[in-house]
Motif scaffolding. Sequence first.
Motif, PDB file in Angstrom:
ATOM      1  N   VAL A  12     -47.448 -17.369  40.895  1.00  0.00           N
ATOM      2  CA  VAL A  12     -47.377 -19.027  40.590  1.00  0.00           C
ATOM      3  C   VAL A  12     -46.794 -19.656  41.502  1.00  0.00           C
ATOM      4  N   GLN A  13     -46.710 -21.102  41.644  1.00  0.00           N
ATOM      5  CA  GLN A  13     -45.925 -21.894  42.630  1.00  0.00           C
ATOM      6  C   GLN A  13     -44.692 -22.151  41.867  1.00  0.00           C
ATOM      7  N   ALA A  14     -43.844 -22.364  42.844  1.00  0.00           N
ATOM      8  CA  ALA A  14     -42.563 -22.990  42.307  1.00  0.00           C
ATOM      9  C   ALA A  14     -42.757 -24.106  41.452  1.00  0.00           C
ATOM     10  N   GLY A  15     -42.120 -24.294  40.368  1.00  0.00           N
ATOM     11  CA  GLY A  15     -41.987 -25.247  39.568  1.00  0.00           C
ATOM     12  C   GLY A  15     -43.100 -24.974  38.345  1.00  0.00           C
ATOM     13  N   GLY A  16     -43.970 -24.016  38.441  1.00  0.00           N
ATOM     14  CA  GLY A  16     -44.965 -23.640  37.471  1.00  0.00           C
ATOM     15  C   GLY A  16     -44.272 -22.853  36.406  1.00  0.00           C
ATOM     16  N   SER A  17     -45.455 -22.373  35.569  1.00  0.00           N
ATOM     17  CA  SER A  17     -44.775 -21.567  34.170  1.00  0.00           C
ATOM     18  C   SER A  17     -45.630 -20.342  34.037  1.00  0.00           C
ATOM     19  N   LEU A  18     -45.258 -19.518  33.242  1.00  0.00           N
ATOM     20  CA  LEU A  18     -45.952 -18.169  32.877  1.00  0.00           C
ATOM     21  C   LEU A  18     -45.517 -17.897  31.601  1.00  0.00           C
ATOM     22  N   ARG A  19     -46.303 -16.900  31.047  1.00  0.00           N
ATOM     23  CA  ARG A  19     -45.904 -16.246  29.690  1.00  0.00           C
ATOM     24  C   ARG A  19     -46.115 -15.182  29.711  1.00  0.00           C
ATOM     25  N   LEU A  20     -45.117 -14.306  29.348  1.00  0.00           N
ATOM     26  CA  LEU A  20     -45.361 -12.870  29.494  1.00  0.00           C
ATOM     27  C   LEU A  20     -45.280 -12.251  28.019  1.00  0.00           C
ATOM     28  N   SER A  21     -46.220 -11.405  27.724  1.00  0.00           N
ATOM     29  CA  SER A  21     -46.299 -10.947  26.538  1.00  0.00           C
ATOM     30  C   SER A  21     -45.961  -9.443  26.429  1.00  0.00           C
ATOM     31  N   CYS A  22     -45.386  -9.027  25.424  1.00  0.00           N
ATOM     32  CA  CYS A  22     -45.129  -7.310  25.300  1.00  0.00           C
ATOM     33  C   CYS A  22     -45.421  -6.872  23.894  1.00  0.00           C
ATOM     34  N   ALA A  23     -46.633  -6.270  23.742  1.00  0.00           N
ATOM     35  CA  ALA A  23     -47.097  -5.802  22.701  1.00  0.00           C
ATOM     36  C   ALA A  23     -46.803  -4.366  22.188  1.00  0.00           C
ATOM     37  N   LYS A  86     -38.663 -20.130  39.859  1.00  0.00           N
ATOM     38  CA  LYS A  86     -38.193 -20.566  41.269  1.00  0.00           C
ATOM     39  C   LYS A  86     -38.601 -19.211  42.096  1.00  0.00           C
ATOM     40  N   PRO A  87     -38.630 -19.111  43.253  1.00  0.00           N
ATOM     41  CA  PRO A  87     -38.869 -18.055  44.050  1.00  0.00           C
ATOM     42  C   PRO A  87     -37.923 -16.715  43.741  1.00  0.00           C
ATOM     43  N   GLU A  88     -36.749 -17.079  43.447  1.00  0.00           N
ATOM     44  CA  GLU A  88     -35.827 -16.189  42.963  1.00  0.00           C
ATOM     45  C   GLU A  88     -36.125 -15.727  41.518  1.00  0.00           C
ATOM     46  N   ASP A  89     -37.102 -16.067  41.040  1.00  0.00           N
ATOM     47  CA  ASP A  89     -37.677 -15.358  39.787  1.00  0.00           C
ATOM     48  C   ASP A  89     -38.627 -14.264  40.050  1.00  0.00           C
ATOM     49  N   GLY A 108     -43.954  -2.485  33.150  1.00  0.00           N
ATOM     50  CA  GLY A 108     -43.684  -3.665  33.908  1.00  0.00           C
ATOM     51  C   GLY A 108     -44.841  -4.442  34.349  1.00  0.00           C
ATOM     52  N   THR A 109     -44.550  -5.778  34.581  1.00  0.00           N
ATOM     53  CA  THR A 109     -45.607  -6.634  35.178  1.00  0.00           C
ATOM     54  C   THR A 109     -44.926  -7.475  36.472  1.00  0.00           C
ATOM     55  N   GLN A 110     -45.645  -7.651  37.185  1.00  0.00           N
ATOM     56  CA  GLN A 110     -45.240  -8.471  38.488  1.00  0.00           C
ATOM     57  C   GLN A 110     -45.205  -9.892  38.250  1.00  0.00           C
ATOM     58  N   VAL A 111     -44.147 -10.551  38.586  1.00  0.00           N
ATOM     59  CA  VAL A 111     -44.069 -11.906  38.544  1.00  0.00           C
ATOM     60  C   VAL A 111     -43.808 -12.389  40.054  1.00  0.00           C
ATOM     61  N   THR A 112     -44.595 -13.219  40.810  1.00  0.00           N
ATOM     62  CA  THR A 112     -44.405 -13.552  42.026  1.00  0.00           C
ATOM     63  C   THR A 112     -44.327 -15.244  42.124  1.00  0.00           C
ATOM     64  N   VAL A 113     -43.208 -15.836  42.552  1.00  0.00           N
ATOM     65  CA  VAL A 113     -43.250 -17.186  42.569  1.00  0.00           C
ATOM     66  C   VAL A 113     -43.163 -17.588  44.091  1.00  0.00           C
ATOM     67  N   SER A 114     -44.242 -18.071  44.424  1.00  0.00           N
ATOM     68  CA  SER A 114     -44.156 -18.782  46.030  1.00  0.00           C
ATOM     69  C   SER A 114     -43.690 -20.050  46.079  1.00  0.00           C
ATOM     70  N   SER A 115     -42.929 -20.369  47.145  1.00  0.00           N
ATOM     71  CA  SER A 115     -42.174 -21.470  47.377  1.00  0.00           C
ATOM     72  C   SER A 115     -43.060 -22.605  48.044  1.00  0.00           C
TER      73      SER A 115
END
Length: 115
Positions: A12-23, A86-89, A108-115
Amino acid sequence: QVQLVESGGGLVQAGGSLRLSCAASGSISSFNAMGWYRQAPGKQRELVAGIISGGSTNYAASVKGRFTISRDNAKNTVYLQMNSLKPEDTAVYYCYARYGIVISWGQGTQVTVSS
């Protein structure tokens, strides 16, 4: 031991959103606590957010006001809503569940935030 399966990560780009789920494979209402840790490359795993059986929540200072943890007991699922990313997330995010002294982890699930 309970099985935990995370989903919802991605790029996701910086400033964006994601929702993680844990079932969880079993009832989450029996757990003392559940939540999310993350681990960035070359860094130690850190607590991001947690929710205890009574419903109280806690957050790392770096995510407070941006992330929200919640749970749906009927679906045996815990969520992490992440806004203003943020990219640091960028990290691998791990779900955990604690019952007494026993802690279970997801894969685990990868989250990548691009600047």
